[in-house]
Design an enzyme around this catalytic site. Sequence first.
Site, mmCIF file in Angstrom:
data_model
loop_
_atom_site.group_PDB
_atom_site.id
_atom_site.type_symbol
_atom_site.label_atom_id
_atom_site.label_comp_id
_atom_site.label_asym_id
_atom_site.label_seq_id
_atom_site.Cartn_x
_atom_site.Cartn_y
_atom_site.Cartn_z
ATOM 1 N N CYS A 82 22.470 15.161 -15.262
ATOM 2 C CA CYS A 82 23.700 13.889 -15.602
ATOM 3 C C CYS A 82 25.004 14.312 -14.833
ATOM 4 O O CYS A 82 25.827 15.197 -15.022
ATOM 5 C CB CYS A 82 23.993 13.952 -17.162
ATOM 6 N N CYS B 196 28.397 14.273 -16.735
ATOM 7 C CA CYS B 196 28.381 15.568 -17.218
ATOM 8 C C CYS B 196 28.793 16.672 -16.741
ATOM 9 O O CYS B 196 29.807 17.470 -17.073
ATOM 10 C CB CYS B 196 26.771 15.969 -18.270
#
Length: 108
Positions: free
Chosen positions: A33, A36
Site C-alpha cells: 500500500c 500506507c
Amino acid sequence: MSEKVIHATDADFDRTVLQSSEPVLVDFWAEWCGPCKMIAPALDELAEAYEGKVKIAKVNVDHNRGTAMKYHVRSIPMLLLFKDGQVQATQIGAVGKAQLAQMIDKAL
C-alpha cells in the site's frame, strides 16, 4: 521505523490495544500500500512525540485478517483510535501528521 511503534496481531490485539491503559492509534496497513508507506514517517514521529500518553500500533491486514474483518477494514490505510477498548475516531486514507495529532489530542 520507530521502535516505539507496536506491531499488533490477531493473537495479541485484545491485550495490546483493547486492554491498554493509554489510548491507542491503530494503523491498518499492508506492505503493498503506497499511501500506507507515505504516512509511516508521521506515525513514527507521533509515537515519539506522544510517548507515555498514547500508543501507536500497526496491524498488517494481510497477516491479521481476523482483526481487519472485525473492524470492517475495507480500504487502507485506515486508522482507528481506541480508548478504553472502544473506537473513538476513524480516519480512512492518508492524511498529514497534523491531522493525526488533532485526532489524538481529542482523545486525551
